[in-house]
Write a protein that holds these residues in place. Structure first.
Motif, PDB file in Angstrom:
ATOM      1  N   VAL A 117       0.823  -1.210   0.000  1.00  0.00           N
ATOM      2  CA  VAL A 117       0.000   0.000   0.000  1.00  0.00           C
ATOM      3  C   VAL A 117       0.859   1.262   0.000  1.00  0.00           C
ATOM      4  CG1 VAL A 117      -1.734   1.325   1.260  1.00  0.00           C
ATOM      5  CG2 VAL A 117      -1.962  -1.148   1.068  1.00  0.00           C
ATOM      6  N   VAL A 118       1.787   1.363   0.942  1.00  0.00           N
ATOM      7  CA  VAL A 118       2.739   2.483   0.946  1.00  0.00           C
ATOM      8  C   VAL A 118       3.969   2.001   0.179  1.00  0.00           C
ATOM      9  CG1 VAL A 118       4.054   4.099   2.364  1.00  0.00           C
ATOM     10  CG2 VAL A 118       1.836   3.259   3.163  1.00  0.00           C
ATOM     11  N   HIS A 119       3.916   2.144  -1.144  1.00  0.00           N
ATOM     12  CA  HIS A 119       4.896   1.476  -2.008  1.00  0.00           C
ATOM     13  C   HIS A 119       5.978   2.393  -2.544  1.00  0.00           C
ATOM     14  CE1 HIS A 119       2.886   3.297  -5.497  1.00  0.00           C
ATOM     15  NE2 HIS A 119       1.756   3.010  -4.868  1.00  0.00           N
ATOM     16  N   LEU A 120       5.874   3.699  -2.301  1.00  0.00           N
ATOM     17  CA  LEU A 120       6.913   4.665  -2.675  1.00  0.00           C
ATOM     18  C   LEU A 120       7.181   4.699  -4.175  1.00  0.00           C
ATOM     19  CD1 LEU A 120       9.480   3.816   0.163  1.00  0.00           C
ATOM     20  CD2 LEU A 120       7.388   5.198   0.302  1.00  0.00           C
ATOM     21  N   GLY A 121       6.263   4.177  -4.968  1.00  0.00           N
ATOM     22  CA  GLY A 121       6.463   4.149  -6.415  1.00  0.00           C
ATOM     23  C   GLY A 121       7.398   3.053  -6.875  1.00  0.00           C
ATOM     24  N   ALA A 122       7.729   2.120  -5.997  1.00  0.00           N
ATOM     25  CA  ALA A 122       8.753   1.123  -6.307  1.00  0.00           C
ATOM     26  C   ALA A 122       8.200  -0.144  -6.942  1.00  0.00           C
ATOM     27  CB  ALA A 122       9.513   0.741  -5.030  1.00  0.00           C
ATOM     28  N   LEU A 123       6.899  -0.385  -6.827  1.00  0.00           N
ATOM     29  CA  LEU A 123       6.354  -1.671  -7.273  1.00  0.00           C
ATOM     30  C   LEU A 123       5.802  -1.646  -8.689  1.00  0.00           C
ATOM     31  CD1 LEU A 123       4.423  -2.839  -4.087  1.00  0.00           C
ATOM     32  CD2 LEU A 123       6.717  -3.478  -4.829  1.00  0.00           C
ATOM     33  N   GLY A 124       5.358  -0.489  -9.152  1.00  0.00           N
ATOM     34  CA  GLY A 124       4.759  -0.426 -10.468  1.00  0.00           C
ATOM     35  C   GLY A 124       3.835   0.763 -10.584  1.00  0.00           C
ATOM     36  N   VAL A 125       2.885   0.667 -11.506  1.00  0.00           N
ATOM     37  CA  VAL A 125       1.940   1.751 -11.755  1.00  0.00           C
ATOM     38  C   VAL A 125       0.589   1.366 -11.164  1.00  0.00           C
ATOM     39  CG1 VAL A 125       0.817   3.182 -13.500  1.00  0.00           C
ATOM     40  CG2 VAL A 125       3.145   2.319 -13.902  1.00  0.00           C
ATOM     41  N   VAL A 126       0.175   2.036 -10.110  1.00  0.00           N
ATOM     42  CA  VAL A 126      -1.130   1.784  -9.519  1.00  0.00           C
ATOM     43  C   VAL A 126      -2.186   2.438 -10.398  1.00  0.00           C
ATOM     44  CG1 VAL A 126      -2.618   2.186  -7.526  1.00  0.00           C
ATOM     45  CG2 VAL A 126      -0.215   1.593  -7.194  1.00  0.00           C
ATOM     46  N   THR A 127      -3.169   1.654 -10.828  1.00  0.00           N
ATOM     47  CA  THR A 127      -4.196   2.154 -11.742  1.00  0.00           C
ATOM     48  C   THR A 127      -5.578   2.255 -11.101  1.00  0.00           C
ATOM     49  OG1 THR A 127      -4.347  -0.111 -12.587  1.00  0.00           O
ATOM     50  CG2 THR A 127      -3.051   1.465 -13.874  1.00  0.00           C
ATOM     51  N   LYS A 128      -5.833   1.476 -10.053  1.00  0.00           N
ATOM     52  CA  LYS A 128      -7.112   1.557  -9.347  1.00  0.00           C
ATOM     53  C   LYS A 128      -6.855   1.415  -7.850  1.00  0.00           C
ATOM     54  CE  LYS A 128      -9.865  -0.599 -13.042  1.00  0.00           C
ATOM     55  NZ  LYS A 128     -10.702  -1.782 -13.406  1.00  0.00           N
ATOM     56  N   VAL A 129      -7.698   2.086  -7.073  1.00  0.00           N
ATOM     57  CA  VAL A 129      -7.626   1.995  -5.613  1.00  0.00           C
ATOM     58  C   VAL A 129      -9.039   1.818  -5.073  1.00  0.00           C
ATOM     59  CG1 VAL A 129      -6.933   3.133  -3.479  1.00  0.00           C
ATOM     60  CG2 VAL A 129      -5.603   3.520  -5.564  1.00  0.00           C
ATOM     61  N   THR A 130      -9.194   0.883  -4.141  1.00  0.00           N
ATOM     62  CA  THR A 130     -10.459   0.702  -3.431  1.00  0.00           C
ATOM     63  C   THR A 130     -10.295   1.211  -2.007  1.00  0.00           C
ATOM     64  OG1 THR A 130     -11.063  -1.217  -4.768  1.00  0.00           O
ATOM     65  CG2 THR A 130     -12.186  -0.956  -2.663  1.00  0.00           C
ATOM     66  N   LEU A 131     -11.215   2.073  -1.588  1.00  0.00           N
ATOM     67  CA  LEU A 131     -11.145   2.708  -0.272  1.00  0.00           C
ATOM     68  C   LEU A 131     -12.351   2.323   0.574  1.00  0.00           C
ATOM     69  CD1 LEU A 131     -10.252   6.353  -1.410  1.00  0.00           C
ATOM     70  CD2 LEU A 131      -8.645   4.612  -0.598  1.00  0.00           C
ATOM     71  N   ASP A 132     -12.129   2.160   1.874  1.00  0.00           N
ATOM     72  CA  ASP A 132     -13.227   1.999   2.810  1.00  0.00           C
ATOM     73  C   ASP A 132     -13.962   3.330   2.968  1.00  0.00           C
ATOM     74  OD1 ASP A 132     -12.462  -0.633   3.332  1.00  0.00           O
ATOM     75  OD2 ASP A 132     -11.178  -0.041   5.007  1.00  0.00           O
TER      76      ASP A 132
END
Length: 448
Positions: free
Chosen positions: A185-200
């Motif tokens: 979740v707190v990935h610092l831009g290191a894992l890839g390109v986040v394209t969607k986020v689901t929020l509570d």
């Protein structure tokens, strides 16, 4: 928190063919962050309008970073090679009223999402002081609001979709992926390109905001927990002068059947008689409504109005997180440096954030106090003061905000994240050749 209202979000991304560089279509100005203190190392900014285009872009280039609303003060989102914007991908994808979740394109801003949710009868648990930031960017860096029982904005994430270095699409959820999810979740831009986020989300609610002036610093020594627990969200603004907190902003929920009022005093501070800016001499015209006027949650939790257009302003920002149990000691340690701090400072803000389970969050396993500094834009001077602050806060193992300015060595920084070795293993799985690594990550995460 801002000495001036904010820099106009510098570009309206023009319609372009797939993977066409936006910089070629716009004025030949160098790409900079919103405060203007950082010039990015490339002008090659491309736009992705769909998951398919993002995948194609990731497969095509060996090195790249995602550039969001440019609200970071350091080079965490910088690239010498290629930058990718997802600005066009900013829709609400679905609202699950039974599960109490909303799924959005990652580039959506909180200022866009909040009114939509409120109209549907829902709310987020918290917001940052500035609503113009993107959801994905804020969560990637553990950006936060305030409140002793409120986790940072990342803690609302219950699912995410990410394009890995190979161009594969992976989905992660809190319910299914356990530690992998907590790492990502707190990935610092290191894992890839986040394209969607689901929020509570939760049922919508009303709030009021009251501001008090001139809280004696001595009261913090005796009543810190009570002072910061006086509302759903509490912010303390100080210039570290005159042994006082300049302003106390108290944001409280208005629940049915409960009558709220504002007492004339709050631990020695007096109730303000007009709306105030965090820097008292500045106009409060763009600040959220105060004076106890009821309003929806999203018009009270930020310090600044969602409806105003950010305008030019120059500043620098730093922020350090310490365990809340050490809050008073840490505040007094910083106050001892006031002669060094004040000549370069616009204002400081003190906020509390609850503990979380997110590996790279500064609040990992610790309820925290965040000590924030808004500086004049004079990096040569600020760069000399930060090591002094970091030295004073070292006994409390302070962790800096990932998107702001700090001078800690990689050894110091990495020693404060017990899950860092495991996080690096996950990065290797998602990005084995370092496609998403840049100078910032090479230094802070790998630079020992």
């Amino acid at each position: 928190m801002k000495k001036r209202a904010f820099l106009k979000l510098s570009s309206t991304l023009m319609a372009a063919p797939i993977l066409s560089p936006l910089a070629d279509l716009a004025a030949p100005e160098k790409l900079k962050n919103w405060a203007g203190n950082l010039q990015y190392s490339t002008d090659r900014l491309y736009e992705g309008k769909s998951i398919e285009q993002v995948r194609d872009f990731v497969k095509k280039y060996n090195k790249l970073k995602v550039l969001g609303t440019r609200h970071c003060f350091n080079s965490i989102a910088d690239s010498k090679d290629n930058l990718l914007s997802l600005k066009a991908m900013d829709d609400v994808i679905s609202l699950d009223t039974k599960a109490h979740t909303v799924t959005v394109d990652a580039s959506m801003k909180y200022g866009q999402l909040a009114p939509y949710l409120d109209k549907k009868g829902f709310a987020l648990h918290n917001l940052a002081s500035l609503p113009h930031i993107s959801i994905a960017g804020a969560c990637a860096t553990a950006t936060h609001g305030s409140g002793v029982k409120n986790g940072n904005l990342s803690t609302a994430v219950s699912g995410m979709e990410i394009v890995t270095a190979a161009g594969d699409v992976r989905t992660l959820s809190r319910a299914k992926d356990g530690d992998t999810f907590n790492a990502a979740v707190v990935h610092l831009g290191a894992l890839g390109v986040v394209t969607k986020v689901t929020l509570d989300v939760q049922p919508t609610f009303m709030m009021r905001q009251d501001v008090y002036e001139n809280l004696p610093m001595a009261q913090l020594k005796e009543h810190f927990d009570a002072i910061v627990s006086g509302g759903y969200s509490v912010s303390l603004f100080t210039d570290w002068q005159k042994s006082r907190v300049n302003e106390v902003w108290i944001k409280r929920r208005i629940d049915k059947g409960v009558k709220l009022d504002a007492k004339p005093e709050y631990y020695g501070a007096t109730l303000a008689k007009k709306n105030l800016h965090p820097i008292a001499e500045l106009s409060a015209v763009n600040c959220t409504e105060q004076m106890g006027v009821p309003g929806p949650w999203y018009e009270r939790m930020p310090h600044f109005r969602m409806g105003f257009t950010p305008s030019s302003g120059k500043e620098l920002q730093s922020e350090y997180f310490v365990p809340r149990k050490n809050a008073v000691e840490a505040i007094l340690a910083v106050e001892r440096l006031k002669a060094h701090i004040s000549p370069h400072l616009m204002i400081s803000e003190l906020r509390t954030i609850d503990a979380d389970k997110l590996w790279m969050s500064p609040c990992y396993k610790q309820p925290s106090l965040a000590i924030h500094f808004t500086w004049k834009q004079d990096w040569a001077s600020v760069k000399k003061v930060l090591p002094m602050i970091e030295k004073e806060l070292a006994p409390f193992h302070a962790r800096p905000h990932w998107g702001k300015l700090f001078t800690m060595t990689p050894v110091q920084l990495q020693s404060r994240y017990e899950k860092l070795p495991a996080f690096k293993q996950l990065v290797t799985e998602y990005d084995p050749k370092g496609k998403f690594r840049n100078d910032f990550l090479n230094t802070t995460i790998y630079g020992i």
